[in-house]
Design a protein around this motif. Sequence first.
Motif, PDB file in Angstrom:
ATOM      1  N   LEU A  36      -9.850   8.102   1.733  1.00 55.65           N
ATOM      2  CA  LEU A  36      -8.759   7.329   1.149  1.00 55.65           C
ATOM      3  C   LEU A  36      -7.492   7.451   2.003  1.00 55.65           C
ATOM      4  CD1 LEU A  36      -9.215   8.079  -2.658  1.00 55.65           C
ATOM      5  CD2 LEU A  36      -9.262   5.805  -1.600  1.00 55.65           C
ATOM      6  N   ASP A  37      -7.222   8.668   2.488  1.00 51.87           N
ATOM      7  CA  ASP A  37      -6.039   8.867   3.331  1.00 51.87           C
ATOM      8  C   ASP A  37      -6.147   8.055   4.614  1.00 51.87           C
ATOM      9  OD1 ASP A  37      -4.897  10.571   1.508  1.00 51.87           O
ATOM     10  OD2 ASP A  37      -5.571  12.408   2.509  1.00 51.87           O
ATOM     11  N   GLU A  38      -7.366   8.009   5.200  1.00 50.61           N
ATOM     12  CA  GLU A  38      -7.545   7.245   6.424  1.00 50.61           C
ATOM     13  C   GLU A  38      -7.306   5.753   6.175  1.00 50.61           C
ATOM     14  OE1 GLU A  38     -10.832   7.940   9.367  1.00 50.61           O
ATOM     15  OE2 GLU A  38     -11.477   5.966   8.655  1.00 50.61           O
ATOM     16  N   THR A  39      -7.859   5.229   5.093  1.00 53.47           N
ATOM     17  CA  THR A  39      -7.686   3.812   4.788  1.00 53.47           C
ATOM     18  C   THR A  39      -6.219   3.497   4.490  1.00 53.47           C
ATOM     19  OG1 THR A  39      -9.918   3.804   3.863  1.00 53.47           O
ATOM     20  CG2 THR A  39      -8.533   1.893   3.381  1.00 53.47           C
ATOM     21  N   ALA A  40      -5.541   4.433   3.811  1.00 49.37           N
ATOM     22  CA  ALA A  40      -4.111   4.246   3.577  1.00 49.37           C
ATOM     23  C   ALA A  40      -3.356   4.214   4.904  1.00 49.37           C
ATOM     24  CB  ALA A  40      -3.572   5.369   2.687  1.00 49.37           C
ATOM     25  N   GLY A  41      -3.800   5.037   5.858  1.00 53.72           N
ATOM     26  CA  GLY A  41      -3.186   5.013   7.185  1.00 53.72           C
ATOM     27  C   GLY A  41      -3.424   3.696   7.902  1.00 53.72           C
ATOM     28  N   LEU A  42      -4.626   3.144   7.736  1.00 52.48           N
ATOM     29  CA  LEU A  42      -4.912   1.833   8.323  1.00 52.48           C
ATOM     30  C   LEU A  42      -3.987   0.766   7.730  1.00 52.48           C
ATOM     31  CD1 LEU A  42      -8.834   1.927   8.297  1.00 52.48           C
ATOM     32  CD2 LEU A  42      -7.362   1.981  10.320  1.00 52.48           C
ATOM     33  N   ALA A  43      -3.802   0.824   6.413  1.00 54.57           N
ATOM     34  CA  ALA A  43      -2.930  -0.142   5.749  1.00 54.57           C
ATOM     35  C   ALA A  43      -1.482   0.017   6.229  1.00 54.57           C
ATOM     36  CB  ALA A  43      -3.018   0.015   4.233  1.00 54.57           C
ATOM     37  N   ALA A  44      -1.042   1.269   6.336  1.00 54.13           N
ATOM     38  CA  ALA A  44       0.330   1.515   6.788  1.00 54.13           C
ATOM     39  C   ALA A  44       0.541   1.049   8.221  1.00 54.13           C
ATOM     40  CB  ALA A  44       0.649   3.006   6.669  1.00 54.13           C
ATOM     41  N   ALA A  45      -0.541   1.012   9.002  1.00 51.32           N
ATOM     42  CA  ALA A  45      -0.429   0.613  10.406  1.00 51.32           C
ATOM     43  C   ALA A  45       0.039  -0.832  10.553  1.00 51.32           C
ATOM     44  CB  ALA A  45      -1.776   0.799  11.114  1.00 51.32           C
ATOM     45  N   ARG A 112     -12.892  -3.354   4.217  1.00 49.70           N
ATOM     46  CA  ARG A 112     -12.523  -2.511   5.362  1.00 49.70           C
ATOM     47  C   ARG A 112     -12.568  -3.295   6.668  1.00 49.70           C
ATOM     48  NH1 ARG A 112     -12.180   2.931   6.424  1.00 49.70           N
ATOM     49  NH2 ARG A 112     -12.764   3.653   8.505  1.00 49.70           N
ATOM     50  N   THR A 113     -13.598  -4.121   6.815  1.00 48.88           N
ATOM     51  CA  THR A 113     -13.706  -4.923   8.027  1.00 48.88           C
ATOM     52  C   THR A 113     -12.503  -5.853   8.178  1.00 48.88           C
ATOM     53  OG1 THR A 113     -16.127  -4.862   7.980  1.00 48.88           O
ATOM     54  CG2 THR A 113     -15.104  -6.643   9.235  1.00 48.88           C
ATOM     55  N   GLY A 114     -12.148  -6.526   7.090  1.00 47.58           N
ATOM     56  CA  GLY A 114     -10.997  -7.424   7.139  1.00 47.58           C
ATOM     57  C   GLY A 114      -9.721  -6.697   7.493  1.00 47.58           C
ATOM     58  N   LEU A 115      -9.537  -5.479   6.962  1.00 45.68           N
ATOM     59  CA  LEU A 115      -8.331  -4.707   7.250  1.00 45.68           C
ATOM     60  C   LEU A 115      -8.265  -4.318   8.720  1.00 45.68           C
ATOM     61  CD1 LEU A 115      -5.805  -3.205   6.252  1.00 45.68           C
ATOM     62  CD2 LEU A 115      -7.284  -1.258   5.703  1.00 45.68           C
ATOM     63  N   ILE A 116      -9.368  -3.844   9.267  1.00 45.65           N
ATOM     64  CA  ILE A 116      -9.379  -3.434  10.676  1.00 45.65           C
ATOM     65  C   ILE A 116      -9.154  -4.638  11.591  1.00 45.65           C
ATOM     66  CG2 ILE A 116     -10.818  -2.465  12.512  1.00 45.65           C
ATOM     67  CD1 ILE A 116     -12.082  -0.650  10.400  1.00 45.65           C
ATOM     68  N   LEU A 117      -9.786  -5.758  11.254  1.00 45.84           N
ATOM     69  CA  LEU A 117      -9.578  -6.960  12.059  1.00 45.84           C
ATOM     70  C   LEU A 117      -8.119  -7.411  12.003  1.00 45.84           C
ATOM     71  CD1 LEU A 117     -12.809  -9.025  11.285  1.00 45.84           C
ATOM     72  CD2 LEU A 117     -12.238  -7.826  13.387  1.00 45.84           C
ATOM     73  N   GLU A 118      -7.491  -7.258  10.854  1.00 50.53           N
ATOM     74  CA  GLU A 118      -6.080  -7.622  10.733  1.00 50.53           C
ATOM     75  C   GLU A 118      -5.218  -6.768  11.657  1.00 50.53           C
ATOM     76  OE1 GLU A 118      -2.736  -9.656   9.258  1.00 50.53           O
ATOM     77  OE2 GLU A 118      -4.855 -10.066   8.899  1.00 50.53           O
ATOM     78  N   ILE A 119      -5.519  -5.469  11.705  1.00 52.02           N
ATOM     79  CA  ILE A 119      -4.767  -4.571  12.589  1.00 52.02           C
ATOM     80  C   ILE A 119      -4.969  -4.980  14.040  1.00 52.02           C
ATOM     81  CG2 ILE A 119      -4.539  -2.186  13.380  1.00 52.02           C
ATOM     82  CD1 ILE A 119      -5.536  -1.321  10.613  1.00 52.02           C
ATOM     83  N   PHE A 120      -6.211  -5.212  14.422  1.00 48.45           N
ATOM     84  CA  PHE A 120      -6.489  -5.601  15.794  1.00 48.45           C
ATOM     85  C   PHE A 120      -5.785  -6.913  16.135  1.00 48.45           C
ATOM     86  CE2 PHE A 120      -9.180  -2.147  15.928  1.00 48.45           C
ATOM     87  CZ  PHE A 120      -9.956  -2.076  17.065  1.00 48.45           C
ATOM     88  N   GLY A 121      -5.772  -7.840  15.177  1.00 51.27           N
ATOM     89  CA  GLY A 121      -5.112  -9.121  15.431  1.00 51.27           C
ATOM     90  C   GLY A 121      -3.637  -8.969  15.679  1.00 51.27           C
TER      91      GLY A 121
END
Length: 428
Positions: A36-45, A112-121
């Motif tokens: 959960l902490d990692e995913t929250a970090g992805l969101a904060a990114a 999760r896939t959508g979130l990571i792709l958003e960060i990469f974009g």
Amino acid sequence: MTNGFNRDRDDFARGGRTLIVLPDQGDAHRDADARLDETAGLAAAIGLVVTEKVAVRVRAPKAATLIGSGQVEQLAVQVRQNEADLVVFDASLTPVQQRNLETALEAKVIDRTGLILEIFGERAATAEGRLQVELAHLDYQAGRLVRSWTHLERQRGGFGFLGGPGETQIEADRRLIRDRMARLRRELEQVSRTRGLHRDRRQRAPWPIIALVGYTNAGKSTLFNRLTGAHVMAEDLLFATLDPTLRQISLPGIDKAILSDTVGFVSDLPTQLVAAFQATLEEVVSADLLIHVRDIAHPETEAQRSDVEAVLAEIGVSELTPRFEAWNKLDLLDPERHDDVLVEAGHRDDVVAISALSGEGIDDLIEQVAAKLTAGHRRYWITLDAGDGAGAAWLHAHGEVLGQISEDLQTQYEVRLAERDYERFLQR
């Protein structure tokens, strides 16, 4: 309206109030809180504001919503209480599950896939990076079209899950997406060919290539900057670096080597991204040496190591490629743990304990890298005419000159060289 949400509701990419949901299916290798902490970090990114993190036990995944109906109702209450605009599921959702959850929760839902792709974009800085992200996004999005979309050629860069499919894209159909994907693949093939030509040129030189790999936020870019004096973006941020960076460095016994900083890996890295970033990751596949940078202070460091090794295998890195681990972030450990890590690393020949931030252990790392790269070198005695300055310079540049004896008009050099360099010297 876009996918059932009005324009105002969709336009919240930054600053959006976000609920993180982990459908816990009993992964023995991962702690739920750490995940959960990692995913929250992805969101904060990408600037999302995480208001709450929730783990939901899933015994039998439901085809319609992944989680049970009662759990969906509880989540709907939490969404309203948190005034959340977005719900991020730390799992893979089918298009049907995503749509049903959006309807039930009355909020935007991404997986999760959508979130990571958003960060990469958002992070892709080079033309190649943007092409790769757009291709990955379209591959992911192609199966999630609930109605026909057009004007694909006017969408913003091919990404943007949080802001809807694009600033001006309202309707694009699957045929346009397929055509666009085909065009992107052709462009990336050209990029790959160009990169291959550059790689061939380096191999003819040849300069050994050292690739830094590791979990995202393990400190690769900080180490890269420490070793090269470069100023690659290095922040306490997931996926701070996307586009590969190559720099020249000098090592003991090696005149020149190429150090490559690559994108960080993460657990459950979307297959679309692995495929799209194949051209970039070719630098890792062709490397002479891999340095696996690990955040030794992270509670999930062993699980992260397994995730990185899995991705390396997926992209085709040979098990025979020399590699060792750099246990980074010693500076974050308490004194007792710090000493324990140093002792453990000292008993292994495939590990160096370092702090890329403070510089601790960096000299040992450099010696290890040089030793690994020269391990296959042999000792040769080569005789040159006294006036062959170019030959002498070549030996100094490509090997380690251990000694020399001059006699009459000739000089005999004792030199340690890689076998391929010796063959190249004989053909010069």
